[in-house]
Each structure stands twice: as structure tokens, then as C-alpha cells.
Design an enzyme around this catalytic site. Structure first.
Site, PDB file in Angstrom:
ATOM      1  N   LYS A 115     -22.503 -41.959  10.926  1.00 36.31           N
ATOM      2  CA  LYS A 115     -21.822 -41.554   9.689  1.00 36.31           C
ATOM      3  C   LYS A 115     -20.342 -41.312   9.939  1.00 36.31           C
ATOM      4  O   LYS A 115     -19.514 -41.603   9.082  1.00 36.31           O
ATOM      5  CB  LYS A 115     -22.468 -40.293   9.103  1.00 36.31           C
ATOM      6  CG  LYS A 115     -23.817 -40.566   8.484  1.00 36.31           C
ATOM      7  CD  LYS A 115     -24.263 -39.413   7.612  1.00 36.31           C
ATOM      8  CE  LYS A 115     -25.638 -39.706   7.011  1.00 36.31           C
ATOM      9  NZ  LYS A 115     -26.228 -38.555   6.329  1.00 36.31           N
ATOM     10  N   LYS A 197     -30.984 -51.652   8.413  1.00 33.07           N
ATOM     11  CA  LYS A 197     -31.953 -50.972   7.549  1.00 33.07           C
ATOM     12  C   LYS A 197     -31.575 -51.133   6.078  1.00 33.07           C
ATOM     13  O   LYS A 197     -30.391 -51.146   5.749  1.00 33.07           O
ATOM     14  CB  LYS A 197     -31.936 -49.483   7.882  1.00 33.07           C
ATOM     15  CG  LYS A 197     -33.274 -48.931   8.291  1.00 33.07           C
ATOM     16  CD  LYS A 197     -33.184 -47.423   8.460  1.00 33.07           C
ATOM     17  CE  LYS A 197     -33.087 -46.725   7.120  1.00 33.07           C
ATOM     18  NZ  LYS A 197     -33.101 -45.282   7.174  1.00 33.07           N
ATOM     19  N   LYS A 200     -29.566 -47.028   0.731  1.00 32.77           N
ATOM     20  CA  LYS A 200     -29.165 -46.757  -0.654  1.00 32.77           C
ATOM     21  C   LYS A 200     -27.654 -46.782  -0.806  1.00 32.77           C
ATOM     22  O   LYS A 200     -27.141 -46.784  -1.909  1.00 32.77           O
ATOM     23  CB  LYS A 200     -29.782 -45.460  -1.179  1.00 32.77           C
ATOM     24  CG  LYS A 200     -29.704 -44.271  -0.292  1.00 32.77           C
ATOM     25  CD  LYS A 200     -30.513 -43.120  -0.903  1.00 32.77           C
ATOM     26  CE  LYS A 200     -30.513 -41.929   0.027  1.00 32.77           C
ATOM     27  NZ  LYS A 200     -31.144 -40.766  -0.523  1.00 32.77           N
TER      28      LYS A 200
END
Ligand code: TRP
Length: 335
Positions: A115, A197, A200
Site C-alpha cells: 500500500k 489479484k 476492488k
């Protein structure tokens, strides 16, 4: 233990649109196992603040996630479904636990590194201490099991480490939680880049199936899914990541094995297979989508459940928090 049942705790962040990956990797497991446990499901809105949010959209997304949990089959009269930020114990316990967590441990978290590289302009302390807040979520309710997707494995490990360390000093304060990854723990990859992956927060909307996508959109996205130039429908992560992902999805949705799926589509083309996957996913999601639409209209019913469940969560949380405060030697409040 509560009413002789073990305690299950899980939650998702209140941001982005939930994807098929969130559903097959976590939500579906919750729906399958919640009845065996005293279950709590949080809308993890404090965690979402680690990334800048638009306040209006954020509030809507959080409410929408609540309704999605219910629409997916989590009964809010049997499960404690609530907003993390409504129970102040999360933040309070998180502070105490942060004093029992080493920077060395947090430095090793792959999700933080990930992140931080994606949000290089906003590497805030919350992003860094995210796993401590997550440990607080789980330990606050003395959870026995925590069903999560594979990507949360490391966070579960650090939760256990923190709890074990704390118990080592103060006696048995926390239940040491077990991770639960489900029977197969379907790993759903991006339809546009099957090495990544399904996420969202992917910028390409064709990469992810959102739980509220309509049938046509779902089928179109599967038709466009990136595959190889071969024609055989067989599972091989190294050589055929795209087709393997579609097999994984189809197998998870129809509850078949990879071999059964390969047999079913022997001698058939990619086009036909992609359509079948799209149709299977769309018909799996349809009942949930209908329920979602219906619940949107039942505002007072949902509000009532939120209120009740917050009170229940608060009552459980306060017990643990008081115990922890006492153990570490904080002065008791005069009541
Ligand atoms: N970190 C989890 C995720 O990104 C969300 C989460 C926060 C969570 N607190 C939790 C999951 C406690 C399980 C238990 O999906």
C-alpha cells in the site's frame, strides 16, 4: 465462548465496490459458517481512513456494504453486524496493543509495503499501524475463529503474536484466534491481468466483477477476459493463468472440482467456456442483487438492526477493554 458457542469475527473495509473475489474468498464462507458460531461482522470503516476518502461517498459505501452483508445471507437478527467506528473500544484497545507491538514486526507486513508503494504521497502512520487496529478488532471480542481471505494471513499471525505476548505478561486475557480460510479459499485473479489479484480498487473496470454488476456486464467482462492463444481448457497456473482463473471461478461457483470442470468442457472452445462462467456467476449473484434492491427500501428495518447490534457489540467490547485496562494498571474510573 458465548452461549456455549465459539465466537467468530470478521469484517471488510468499507471502500470500493465489493468484487467476486471478496465474495468467493470471504463473504461466501461467512454465509456458510456463521450459524455454527456466535458471529460478529464489522464494517471496518476506521481502517478505510488510511486512504483518503470522499466523505459523502464513503458514508454511502459503508451503508451499502452493511446491506450487502445482509443481502448475501447474513441475518442481522442472528449475527452482530455493526460499524467499527460505532464501538469506541476498537480505537482504545488499538492504542494499548500498539505499545505491545514492535516496529520490526510492522516493518515486515507485506500489505503495508504494498500500500505504501501505491500511495507514495500518503504513507501515514495509520497505514503502518493498520495491523494493530485489526488485532484490536479481533481480540476485543475474544474471537475464536476469523474467516478471511488468503491475503490476510499475515495480519492474523501478528494478531496471534500480540495476544500471546500480552497473555505472557498478564495471564490469560485474550483468546488466541485461529484463522479460517474456508474449504478451498478460492483465489480470484484479475480478468485483465491474471497474475494479479482481483481488486476492488483496480482502475480498469473490466478487470473485476462487482457484486452489483448486471448480467450483461458480467457476461461481457468474462468474454473479454485475458486468456492464452491455446484452445485447451485445462488448469495450469504457470502456463495458463487466465484459463486457470476462470476454472477456479467456475469451480467455486458450481462447487465442482477442477477435474470435473475440465471434463465438462473437454473439446469445447474458450468462447463457450467463458460464456458458461459468466452465466454461472450472474445467476449466483442474482438472488443477492434482488435482495439488495429490496433492502434499500427498508430503511427503518436496517436502522433498527444497526442500533441493536451496536449495543450488543459495545457490551461485549467493554468487558474486554475493562479487563485489559485493569491488567495494565490504568486507574479505574469512579462510577
Ligand atoms: N484487513 C481486512 C481486509 O482488508 C479487513 C479487516 C479489518 C478485518 N479488521 C478485521 C478482517 C478483523 C477480519 C477481522 O480485508
Amino acid at each position: 465462548m458465548l452461549n456455549n458457542k465459539k465466537i467468530l469475527y470478521s469484517g471488510m473495509q468499507a471502500t470500493g465496490n465489493l468484487t467476486l473475489g471478496n465474495y468467493l474468498g470471504a463473504l461466501k464462507n461467512w454465509v456458510n459458517v456463521n450459524q455454527e458460531y456466535e458471529s460478529l461482522f464489522g464494517i471496518m470503516d476506521l481502517h478505510s481512513l488510511t486512504v483518503r476518502q470522499d466523505p459523502t461517498q464513503f458514508r454511502q459505501k459503508a451503508r451499502s456494504l452493511y446491506i450487502l452483508y445482509v443481502a448475501s445471507g447474513l441475518d442481522p437478527e442472528k449475527n452482530c453486524i455493526y460499524f467499527q467506528s460505532h464501538v469506541s473500544g476498537h480505537a482504545e484497545l488499538s492504542w494499548i496493543l500498539s505499545c505491545f507491538t514492535y516496529m520490526g514486526e510492522l516493518n515486515r507486513m507485506t500489505q503495508f509495503k504494498d500500500k505504501a508503494s501505491k500511495h507514495a504521497d500518503n504513507i501515514n502512520a495509520g497505514l503502518y499501524t493498520y495491523p494493530v487496529l485489526m488485532a484490536a478488532d479481533i481480540l476485543l471480542y475474544q474471537a475464536d475463529v476469523v474467516p478471511v481471505g488468503e491475503d490476510q494471513r499475515q495480519h492474523l499471525e501478528i494478531t496471534r503474536d500480540i495476544a500471546t505476548r500480552f497473555n505472557g505478561i498478564y495471564g490469560d486475557v485474550f483468546t488466541i484466534p485461529e484463522a479460517y480460510f474456508g474449504k478451498r479459499g478460492a483465489r480470484v485473479m484479475s480478468l485483465q491481468d491474471p497474475e494479479k489479484k482481483m481488486s476492488k480498487s483496480d482502475e480498469n473496470p473490466n478487470a473485476s466483477i462487482y457484486l452489483l454488476d448486471d448480467t450483461d456486464t458480467i457476461i461481457r467482462k468474462f468474454k473479454r477476459a485475458v486468456t492464452d492463444s491455446d484452445t485447451n481448457i485445462c488448469y495450469s497456473l504457470e502456463e495458463k493463468p487466465g484459463i486457470s482463473n476462470l476454472i477456479e471461478i467456475y469451480a467455486a461457483v458450481t462447487e465442482k472440482t477442477f477435474e470435473e470442470v475440465e471434463k465438462e468442457f473437454e473439446g469445447k472452445g474458450y468462447g463457450e467456456f467463458k460464456l458458461a462462467v459468466g452465466e454461472a456467476v450472474a445467476s449466483m449473484l442474482k438472488p443477492m442483487q434482488n435482495k439488495y434492491e429490496q433492502l434499500l427500501k427498508e430503511k427503518s428495518y436496517i436502522d433498527e438492526r444497526i442500533k441493536e447490534n451496536t449495543e450488543r457489540a459495545q457490551a461485549m467490547a467493554i468487558k474486554t477493554l475493562r479487563k485489559v485496562q485493569k491488567k495494565v494498571g490504568l486507574t479505574e474510573k469512579i462510577r
